[in-house]
Design a protein around this motif. Structure first.
Motif, PDB file in Angstrom:
ATOM      1  N   GLU A  34      42.911  37.067  28.333  1.00 54.00           N
ATOM      2  CA  GLU A  34      43.538  38.259  28.647  1.00 54.00           C
ATOM      3  C   GLU A  34      43.166  38.895  30.000  1.00 54.00           C
ATOM      4  O   GLU A  34      44.130  39.404  30.949  1.00 54.00           O
ATOM      5  N   VAL A  35      42.076  38.698  30.508  1.00 55.22           N
ATOM      6  CA  VAL A  35      41.618  38.890  31.772  1.00 55.22           C
ATOM      7  C   VAL A  35      42.338  38.082  32.854  1.00 55.22           C
ATOM      8  O   VAL A  35      42.630  38.719  33.988  1.00 55.22           O
ATOM      9  N   LEU A  36      42.530  36.872  32.614  1.00 56.23           N
ATOM     10  CA  LEU A  36      43.592  35.988  33.569  1.00 56.23           C
ATOM     11  C   LEU A  36      44.706  36.562  33.363  1.00 56.23           C
ATOM     12  O   LEU A  36      45.388  36.917  34.610  1.00 56.23           O
ATOM     13  N   LEU A  37      45.294  36.905  32.524  1.00 53.56           N
ATOM     14  CA  LEU A  37      46.829  37.554  32.433  1.00 53.56           C
ATOM     15  C   LEU A  37      46.783  38.952  33.250  1.00 53.56           C
ATOM     16  O   LEU A  37      47.803  39.193  33.889  1.00 53.56           O
ATOM     17  N   LEU A  38      46.042  39.698  33.024  1.00 51.28           N
ATOM     18  CA  LEU A  38      45.736  41.076  33.786  1.00 51.28           C
ATOM     19  C   LEU A  38      45.832  41.092  35.193  1.00 51.28           C
ATOM     20  O   LEU A  38      46.256  41.802  35.850  1.00 51.28           O
ATOM     21  N   GLU A  39      44.698  39.916  35.653  1.00 50.41           N
ATOM     22  CA  GLU A  39      44.653  39.707  36.960  1.00 50.41           C
ATOM     23  C   GLU A  39      45.978  39.169  37.760  1.00 50.41           C
ATOM     24  O   GLU A  39      46.112  39.631  38.759  1.00 50.41           O
ATOM     25  N   LEU A  40      46.672  38.397  37.030  1.00 46.47           N
ATOM     26  CA  LEU A  40      47.971  38.072  37.453  1.00 46.47           C
ATOM     27  C   LEU A  40      48.924  39.014  37.541  1.00 46.47           C
ATOM     28  O   LEU A  40      49.837  39.053  38.469  1.00 46.47           O
ATOM     29  N   ALA A  41      48.942  39.778  36.422  1.00 43.37           N
ATOM     30  CA  ALA A  41      49.750  40.982  36.497  1.00 43.37           C
ATOM     31  C   ALA A  41      49.618  41.950  37.626  1.00 43.37           C
ATOM     32  O   ALA A  41      50.368  42.555  38.277  1.00 43.37           O
ATOM     33  N   HIS A  70      53.493  31.387  28.559  1.00 42.30           N
ATOM     34  CA  HIS A  70      53.015  32.555  29.355  1.00 42.30           C
ATOM     35  C   HIS A  70      52.932  32.535  30.914  1.00 42.30           C
ATOM     36  O   HIS A  70      52.989  33.660  31.696  1.00 42.30           O
ATOM     37  N   ILE A  71      52.562  31.164  31.206  1.00 38.59           N
ATOM     38  CA  ILE A  71      52.349  31.054  32.743  1.00 38.59           C
ATOM     39  C   ILE A  71      53.105  30.178  33.260  1.00 38.59           C
ATOM     40  O   ILE A  71      53.407  29.028  32.563  1.00 38.59           O
ATOM     41  N   SER A  72      53.255  29.747  34.568  1.00 38.12           N
ATOM     42  CA  SER A  72      53.812  28.748  34.987  1.00 38.12           C
ATOM     43  C   SER A  72      52.736  28.020  36.484  1.00 38.12           C
ATOM     44  O   SER A  72      52.176  28.991  36.843  1.00 38.12           O
ATOM     45  N   SER A  83      57.824  35.803  29.556  1.00 39.70           N
ATOM     46  CA  SER A  83      56.863  35.995  28.466  1.00 39.70           C
ATOM     47  C   SER A  83      55.402  36.469  28.868  1.00 39.70           C
ATOM     48  O   SER A  83      54.948  37.343  28.006  1.00 39.70           O
ATOM     49  N   GLY A  84      55.037  35.889  29.707  1.00 41.61           N
ATOM     50  CA  GLY A  84      53.759  36.468  30.244  1.00 41.61           C
ATOM     51  C   GLY A  84      53.657  37.684  30.592  1.00 41.61           C
ATOM     52  O   GLY A  84      52.630  38.491  30.427  1.00 41.61           O
ATOM     53  N   LYS A  85      54.602  38.211  31.380  1.00 42.55           N
ATOM     54  CA  LYS A  85      54.546  39.623  31.762  1.00 42.55           C
ATOM     55  C   LYS A  85      54.590  40.359  30.713  1.00 42.55           C
ATOM     56  O   LYS A  85      54.184  41.786  30.504  1.00 42.55           O
ATOM     57  N   ALA A  86      55.427  40.108  29.593  1.00 46.56           N
ATOM     58  CA  ALA A  86      55.731  40.794  28.478  1.00 46.56           C
ATOM     59  C   ALA A  86      54.321  41.102  27.510  1.00 46.56           C
ATOM     60  O   ALA A  86      53.817  42.149  27.089  1.00 46.56           O
ATOM     61  N   LEU A  87      53.376  39.853  27.561  1.00 40.23           N
ATOM     62  CA  LEU A  87      52.431  39.660  26.870  1.00 40.23           C
ATOM     63  C   LEU A  87      51.272  40.506  27.806  1.00 40.23           C
ATOM     64  O   LEU A  87      50.468  41.126  27.217  1.00 40.23           O
ATOM     65  N   ALA A  88      51.605  40.523  29.025  1.00 41.44           N
ATOM     66  CA  ALA A  88      50.462  41.352  29.871  1.00 41.44           C
ATOM     67  C   ALA A  88      50.614  42.672  29.606  1.00 41.44           C
ATOM     68  O   ALA A  88      49.624  43.516  29.385  1.00 41.44           O
ATOM     69  N   GLU A  89      51.822  43.110  29.292  1.00 39.80           N
ATOM     70  CA  GLU A  89      52.080  44.672  28.925  1.00 39.80           C
ATOM     71  C   GLU A  89      51.412  44.845  27.525  1.00 39.80           C
ATOM     72  O   GLU A  89      50.772  46.048  27.062  1.00 39.80           O
TER      73      GLU A  89
END
Length: 146
Positions: free
Chosen positions: A38-45, A78-80, A98-104
């Motif tokens: 989750e922190v990886l997704l949030l950092e990229l977001a 979720h990422i590329s 998909s990753g952007k939606a998941l990050a939300e």
């Protein structure tokens, strides 16, 4: 500080850490995520695409752990990861749609977790808490590096 007070402080921090991680895992499971992802997704977001090594530094996570997380998140769509133009050994990591939606969804979960965690505390204490916790983390980091 005497032992009883030291024990109370250390046990409280330990229990909070264990319980927070367990609650995080429980909230992430329905999203198909594991703690740390989750922190990886949030950092990229928050920052947008970045080289995997930069992501490792930003998260304070060892590069092999970031590699494993990015592989799993890439496999789930979720990422590329693409080769960096200047250094083909480096990978640029970015969120897919998909990753952007998941990050939300993770942001919503993150807010709910924070609200659960600080429930019952006065607003002033909640406002001061990030600074206090950063000071504690800094104190531990300073001592460890000596």
């Amino acid at each position: 500080m005497d032992f009883d007070q030291a024990d109370a402080v250390n046990q409280a921090i330990r229990q909070l850490s264990l319980r927070h991680r367990a609650r995080t895992a429980a909230l992430l499971a329905p999203l198909g995520l594991h703690p740390g992802q989750e922190v990886l997704l949030l950092e990229l977001a928050r920052t947008g695409p970045m080289i995997q090594a930069q992501l490792s530094d930003a998260l304070g996570i060892e590069p092999p752990s970031v590699t494993l997380m990015t592989r799993k998140l890439e496999a789930s769509g979720h990422i590329s990861r693409t080769p960096a133009p200047a250094d083909k050994r480096a990978s640029i990591v970015e969120l897919t749609d998909s990753g952007k939606a998941l990050a939300e969804r993770v942001k919503q979960m993150w807010c709910a977790l924070a609200e659960e965690t600080v429930a019952g505390l006065p607003a002033r204490t909640v406002a001061e808490l990030p600074g206090v916790l950063k000071t504690l983390a800094g104190n531990v980091d300073t001592k460890r590096s000596r």
